[in-house]
Design a protein around this motif. Sequence first.
Motif, PDB file in Angstrom:
ATOM      1  N   ARG A 205      -7.338   2.082  -5.002  1.00  8.89           N
ATOM      2  CA  ARG A 205      -7.423   1.520  -3.649  1.00  8.89           C
ATOM      3  C   ARG A 205      -7.094   0.031  -3.717  1.00  8.89           C
ATOM      4  NH1 ARG A 205     -10.563   4.933  -0.266  1.00  8.89           N
ATOM      5  NH2 ARG A 205     -10.317   3.351   1.355  1.00  8.89           N
TER       6      ARG A 205
ATOM      7  N   ASN B  31       2.810   8.593  -7.235  1.00  6.33           N
ATOM      8  CA  ASN B  31       3.456   9.907  -7.359  1.00  6.33           C
ATOM      9  C   ASN B  31       4.473   9.915  -8.485  1.00  6.33           C
ATOM     10  OD1 ASN B  31       2.023  11.019  -5.309  1.00  6.33           O
ATOM     11  ND2 ASN B  31       3.519  10.452  -3.724  1.00  6.33           N
TER      12      ASN B  31
ATOM     13  N   ARG C 134       2.466   1.625  -3.318  1.00  8.53           N
ATOM     14  CA  ARG C 134       1.493   2.086  -4.322  1.00  8.53           C
ATOM     15  C   ARG C 134       1.474   3.617  -4.363  1.00  8.53           C
ATOM     16  NH1 ARG C 134      -4.322   0.766  -2.479  1.00  8.53           N
ATOM     17  NH2 ARG C 134      -3.866   2.475  -1.067  1.00  8.53           N
ATOM     18  N   GLU C 135       1.529   4.257  -3.169  1.00  5.59           N
ATOM     19  CA  GLU C 135       1.477   5.720  -3.138  1.00  5.59           C
ATOM     20  C   GLU C 135       2.712   6.313  -3.806  1.00  5.59           C
ATOM     21  OE1 GLU C 135      -1.470   7.022  -2.295  1.00  5.59           O
ATOM     22  OE2 GLU C 135      -1.849   4.863  -2.143  1.00  5.59           O
ATOM     23  N   LYS C 136       3.866   5.691  -3.556  1.00  2.00           N
ATOM     24  CA  LYS C 136       5.105   6.187  -4.179  1.00  2.00           C
ATOM     25  C   LYS C 136       5.038   5.999  -5.697  1.00  2.00           C
ATOM     26  CE  LYS C 136      10.120   5.811  -4.125  1.00  2.00           C
ATOM     27  NZ  LYS C 136      10.097   6.781  -5.194  1.00  2.00           N
TER      28      LYS C 136
ATOM     29  N   ARG D  82       0.843  -1.216   0.000  1.00  2.00           N
ATOM     30  CA  ARG D  82       0.000   0.000   0.000  1.00  2.00           C
ATOM     31  C   ARG D  82       0.877   1.265   0.000  1.00  2.00           C
ATOM     32  NH1 ARG D  82      -3.192  -2.734   3.964  1.00  2.00           N
ATOM     33  NH2 ARG D  82      -2.271  -1.443   5.598  1.00  2.00           N
TER      34      ARG D  82
END
Length: 362
Positions: A295, A281, A276-278, A273
């Motif tokens: 998500r 970006n 995933r955010e990295k 998770r």
Amino acid sequence: MGRGIERWVRPGIRQLSAYAVPDATGLVKLDAMENPYHWPEPLVEQWLATLRDVHLNRYPDPSARQLADTLRKVMGVPDSAGLLLGNGSDELIQIIALTLAGPSRLIVAPEPGFVMYRMIATFAGMEYLGVPLKEDFSLDLPAMLEVIGQHQPAVIFLAYPNNPTGNLFDEQEICRIVEASPGLVVVDEAYHAFAEASFMERLPEYDNLLVMRTVSKLGLAGLRLGLLAGAPAWIREFDKVRLPYNINTLTQASADFALQHHEVLDAQTARIRADREKLMNDLCSISGITVYPSRANFILFRVGRGRGQQVFDGLLERRILVKYLGAGQGVLRDCLRVTVGTPQENRAFLDALEEVAVKTGS
Ligand SMILES: Cc1ncc(COP(=O)(O)O)c(C=O)c1O
């Protein structure tokens, strides 16, 4: 053509293509939403020791009682709900379809969505209707309610989060659909571990709601195990259609072992998770790409008009395998889906993508 095929194989089956799985040998495999991590060595040793006590000469426990108990605890299945296990959630979709199939019986799902809903409807000889999502991939509630009113579907599948778009549908809108449906609504929580949202606790509120999950995306794709929770009366009907011994002995023992140590899987999914955010970006910083919020453990992105196939091929030349979804002129035109891998795999993917021209005309 083989003798009799045209006469005997149903036209709907003849028109299908078998589910294609590309050979990923030697590639960075980011096409199938797998968890890229294995277990620490001591845990592997412990698992192998457990398997010593498994008796392959005997049939499996037909109801996989021990595993079912563990799943209930780990997945938070309400005590009042019934539980059915499947050889992957694909088999559960098939069991539902076979149980409900009949003349003019209909399966409905939003589109773009998980392709097996449509395929399994065809296998079971059911009708299928895909209801287009809105441009931002949210549910088109009026269109769904219209279809429900007009066609009275036997079952509606809602993937939560949706594959391949990655978004979560609105919770209130799902409730409206459940309330308006004369048939069943299956909330497919295949990506539950990455979503931090679920309908499992709401099961006691509705007798036509089912929640389906799989251990595949958690890190146990090789075991083929899915679960379906819902009103016990419905689960009992589905259980009649399940083939005996559908959960093999090695899967029962291994999944039970893994879920007893679920903190290891939880740490891996938390890591995914965060990564995933990295990755999100980093993807957003590449110009010429549209990135869709996720998500789940994958990200959908769109490259410049008409570039989709070339970008996919360019990545493949650089030994990176993702999923190309955008053939044709539909809403997924020029879209690709990448699974979140290890930080090294994500870096290799981004480096390759930066090398491949993603912009129109570049
Ligand atoms: C939404 C959704 N449901 C179900 C499945 C099937 O999972 P399983 O491996 O349990 O058959 C997938 C697999 O990609 C999926 O995306």
